[in-house]
Design an enzyme around this catalytic site. Structure first.
Site, PDB file in Angstrom:
ATOM      1  N   LYS A  22      -1.394   6.043  44.115  1.00 37.20           N
ATOM      2  CA  LYS A  22       0.184   5.529  44.375  1.00 37.20           C
ATOM      3  C   LYS A  22       0.734   4.715  43.532  1.00 37.20           C
ATOM      4  O   LYS A  22       2.331   4.074  43.665  1.00 37.20           O
ATOM      5  CB  LYS A  22       0.254   4.757  46.191  1.00 37.20           C
ATOM      6  CG  LYS A  22       0.868   3.418  46.571  1.00 37.20           C
ATOM      7  CD  LYS A  22       0.480   3.139  47.846  1.00 37.20           C
ATOM      8  CE  LYS A  22      -0.889   2.162  47.483  1.00 37.20           C
ATOM      9  NZ  LYS A  22       0.351   0.828  47.291  1.00 37.20           N
ATOM     10  N   ARG A  91       5.963  -4.060  49.518  1.00 37.76           N
ATOM     11  CA  ARG A  91       6.501  -5.421  48.261  1.00 37.76           C
ATOM     12  C   ARG A  91       6.572  -4.694  46.956  1.00 37.76           C
ATOM     13  O   ARG A  91       7.744  -5.154  46.047  1.00 37.76           O
ATOM     14  CB  ARG A  91       5.552  -6.132  48.001  1.00 37.76           C
ATOM     15  CG  ARG A  91       5.226  -7.565  47.550  1.00 37.76           C
ATOM     16  CD  ARG A  91       3.580  -8.472  47.187  1.00 37.76           C
ATOM     17  NE  ARG A  91       3.835  -9.220  46.090  1.00 37.76           N
ATOM     18  CZ  ARG A  91       4.136  -8.845  45.011  1.00 37.76           C
ATOM     19  NH1 ARG A  91       3.803  -8.289  44.274  1.00 37.76           N
ATOM     20  NH2 ARG A  91       4.472 -10.013  44.329  1.00 37.76           N
ATOM     21  N   CYS A 115       1.964 -12.120  51.997  1.00 34.30           N
ATOM     22  CA  CYS A 115       1.290 -11.002  53.402  1.00 34.30           C
ATOM     23  C   CYS A 115      -0.572 -11.150  52.898  1.00 34.30           C
ATOM     24  O   CYS A 115      -0.119 -12.710  52.801  1.00 34.30           O
ATOM     25  CB  CYS A 115       1.228  -9.518  52.319  1.00 34.30           C
ATOM     26  SG  CYS A 115       0.324  -9.204  51.023  1.00 34.30           S
ATOM     27  N   ARG A 120       1.900 -13.693  47.398  1.00 35.26           N
ATOM     28  CA  ARG A 120       1.995 -13.176  46.839  1.00 35.26           C
ATOM     29  C   ARG A 120       3.688 -13.313  45.408  1.00 35.26           C
ATOM     30  O   ARG A 120       4.864 -13.196  45.920  1.00 35.26           O
ATOM     31  CB  ARG A 120       2.651 -11.577  46.919  1.00 35.26           C
ATOM     32  CG  ARG A 120       1.583 -10.960  47.563  1.00 35.26           C
ATOM     33  CD  ARG A 120       0.574 -10.429  47.315  1.00 35.26           C
ATOM     34  NE  ARG A 120       0.794  -9.575  46.558  1.00 35.26           N
ATOM     35  CZ  ARG A 120       0.520  -8.049  46.969  1.00 35.26           C
ATOM     36  NH1 ARG A 120       0.050  -7.465  47.810  1.00 35.26           N
ATOM     37  NH2 ARG A 120       0.474  -7.127  45.669  1.00 35.26           N
ATOM     38  N   PRO A 121       3.297 -14.061  44.959  1.00 32.45           N
ATOM     39  CA  PRO A 121       4.672 -15.206  44.113  1.00 32.45           C
ATOM     40  C   PRO A 121       5.105 -13.458  42.449  1.00 32.45           C
ATOM     41  O   PRO A 121       4.319 -12.863  42.318  1.00 32.45           O
ATOM     42  CB  PRO A 121       4.049 -16.032  42.904  1.00 32.45           C
ATOM     43  CG  PRO A 121       2.657 -15.769  42.778  1.00 32.45           C
ATOM     44  CD  PRO A 121       2.172 -15.140  44.245  1.00 32.45           C
ATOM     45  N   ASP A 123       6.849 -15.134  40.093  1.00 29.48           N
ATOM     46  CA  ASP A 123       7.383 -16.043  38.560  1.00 29.48           C
ATOM     47  C   ASP A 123       6.780 -15.561  37.535  1.00 29.48           C
ATOM     48  O   ASP A 123       8.368 -15.153  36.588  1.00 29.48           O
ATOM     49  CB  ASP A 123       7.237 -16.878  39.134  1.00 29.48           C
ATOM     50  CG  ASP A 123       4.974 -17.266  38.599  1.00 29.48           C
ATOM     51  OD1 ASP A 123       4.543 -16.269  39.662  1.00 29.48           O
ATOM     52  OD2 ASP A 123       4.640 -17.882  37.877  1.00 29.48           O
ATOM     53  N   LEU A 124       5.678 -13.978  37.209  1.00 26.12           N
ATOM     54  CA  LEU A 124       5.964 -14.211  36.291  1.00 26.12           C
ATOM     55  C   LEU A 124       7.225 -13.071  35.418  1.00 26.12           C
ATOM     56  O   LEU A 124       7.378 -12.445  34.883  1.00 26.12           O
ATOM     57  CB  LEU A 124       4.337 -13.130  35.828  1.00 26.12           C
ATOM     58  CG  LEU A 124       2.817 -14.574  36.326  1.00 26.12           C
ATOM     59  CD1 LEU A 124       1.757 -13.660  36.116  1.00 26.12           C
ATOM     60  CD2 LEU A 124       3.277 -15.951  34.860  1.00 26.12           C
ATOM     61  N   ASP A 306      -8.891  -4.114  44.878  1.00 22.73           N
ATOM     62  CA  ASP A 306      -8.389  -2.739  46.038  1.00 22.73           C
ATOM     63  C   ASP A 306      -9.809  -2.345  46.207  1.00 22.73           C
ATOM     64  O   ASP A 306      -9.174  -1.099  47.355  1.00 22.73           O
ATOM     65  CB  ASP A 306      -7.256  -2.338  45.331  1.00 22.73           C
ATOM     66  CG  ASP A 306      -6.128  -2.753  45.124  1.00 22.73           C
ATOM     67  OD1 ASP A 306      -5.660  -3.238  45.352  1.00 22.73           O
ATOM     68  OD2 ASP A 306      -4.774  -1.897  44.458  1.00 22.73           O
TER      69      ASP A 306
END
Ligand code: UD1
Length: 419
Positions: A22, A91, A115, A120-121, A123-124, A306
């Site tokens: 996935k 996302r 979430c 869950r930013p 910015d990077l 995960d």
């Protein structure tokens, strides 16, 4: 809305074929936006997250065809604004930003909210786009990136929780069409990043070092259509092996990639389960008991976040004290409260779960909160006395292709009920 009822106690035996990944397929499908020519992607798993991505591509103007596991995308003309209604459901939609910026020099998507596994930013991702010359604007819940031209740059994408997988993907997809050379330091080393790079290379991109901490991209003028076979899903593979470990007997996963599984196989073997690997198979033998472990999650090649929830389920049933520390998403412990309802003895100390193995769990009605937490509840249900009723099964269908049917083919007793 479906629910799943797991009747515990049935042993698992036989072999199960692992689906395409996935987390590889999602950015690879987004990358088809980089060319006007058709791309053919095979071994695409049949999952609701994939369905959302195909819907986004269609809404952006692509012609999308799907015949079982093969998807053809032709992105002759594309829009640059992804529709909120679909983007908010997944996302990973954020990974259309990079290819749209690379090709059209602008892109807008709605900002992903938090979430259940935490904040869950992005910015990077945005830091990377800015380094390539893009301006970033926020308005009405959307983020827009635009640049008169994309110029190669040296970028460090390492954040306080380590590297970013989709951030690396996004910046790599924008940089393949940049003017000049881009160097990504602190890049995510996950096999899914390497798989995306291999697809981009097949499209004519010039990329070196994908799968390591430094990726070097030489921009090209344009990309062409390509065909690609998605790599096997290492998290699905790990989930089936952990299922075999928890309840016992012999399970072989086929069409897997053992070299991507080391960080999962090592702790399973350390816990006393017998593992043998072939070219594209792994067999795990278990009598349903094992030893406790001390584990921490970290970016690849470390133990994957995960797999943390599934490992928590397994260790809840293993005699002795196990300790799991979550370094990637420190709040990712939604499964703990549900496992405790099934009799698990787990104490949370910040981002560390201290698990006192109880040997037996008992079935209970439980609530799936996110994808991997739901898988953990299914695994716990396999071992539990009586039946475990898992609600909000759509979380499982987001990321596992027919998990219940595949487990049943191995001997599990799982019912899916339409509510
Ligand atoms: C991907 C996977 C997800 C997996 C995760 C970590 C996909 C579709 N999803 O998610 O299954 O759990 O990698 O292996 O591939 N971070 C920042 N700023 C950013 C981006 C990330 O601080 O701009 C932080 C995150 O909050 C997290 C860490 O970095 O703490 C890693 O996140 P990241 O690798 O970006 O996760 P995803 O790529 O979203």
């Amino acid at each position: 809305m479906d629910k799943i009822i797991v009747h515990g106690g049935a042993k698992l035996t036989g072999s199960v074929r692992i689906s395409g990944s996935k987390n590889s397929a999602l950015p690879i499908l987004a990358a088809t936006l980089l060319t006007k020519e058709p791309c053919v992607i095979s071994r695409v798993p049949d999952l609701s997250d994939i369905h959302y991505m195909l819907t986004i591509l269609s809404e952006l103007g692509c012609e999308v065809e799907r015949a079982s596991g093969t998807v053809t995308v032709k992105a002759e003309n594309v829009l640059t604004e992804a529709p909120y209604d679909i983007v908010r459901k997944m996302r990973a939609s954020i990974c259309v930003l990079g290819p749209l910026l690379g090709r059209e020099k602008e892109a807008t998507v709605s900002l992903p909210g938090g979430c259940v596994i935490g904040d869950r930013p992005i910015d990077l991702h945005l830091r990377g786009f800015e380094a390539l010359g893009a301006a970033v604007r926020f308005r009405s819940g959307n983020v827009k990136v635009l640049a008169p031209e994309i110029r190669g740059a040296t970028i460090n994408l390492r954040g306080k929780f380590g590297s970013t997988v989709l951030g690396t993907d996004n910046v790599m997809m924008a940089a393949v069409l940049a003017e000049g050379t881009t160097v990504i330091d602190g890049a995510a080393e996950e096999p899914e990043v390497e798989d995306l790079a291999n697809f981009l290379i097949a499209m004519g991109a010039k990329i070196e070092g994908a799968g390591t901490r430094r990726i070097i991209i030489e921009g090209v003028k344009e990309l062409h259509g390509a065909e690609h076979d998605v790599i096997p899903d290492r998290i699905e593979a790990g989930t089936f092996l952990t299922a075999a470990a928890i309840i016992g007997n012999d399970v072989t996963i086929t069409r897997a990639e053992p070299k991507h599984l080391k960080a999962i196989l090592d702790p399973l073997s350390q816990a006393g389960f017998l593992i043998s690997t072939g070219k594209d198979t792994v067999t795990l033998r278990s009598n349903g008991t094992g030893h406790p472990l001390k584990l921490e999650t970290s970016p690849y090649p470390g133990f994957p976040t995960d797999m943390q929830a599934q490992m928590c389920a397994l260790l809840s049933t293993v005699d002795g004290i196990s300790v799991i520390t979550e370094n990637v998403f420190p709040q990712r412990f939604m499964h703990v409260a549900e496992l405790k309802r099934m009799g698990a003895n787990i104490e949370l100390q910040g981002a560390t779960a201290v698990i006192n193995g109880v040997g037996k769990l008992s079935g209970a009605p439980v609530m799936a909160s996110d994808l991997r937490a739901s898988a953990a509840l299914v695994l716990a249900g396999l071992k539990a006395e009586n039946s475990t009723e898992i609600n909000r099964v759509y979380h499982i269908d987001r990321g596992y292709e027919s998990l219940d049917e595949k487990l049943n083919a191995l001997g599990a007793q799982i019912e899916r009920v339409k509510v």
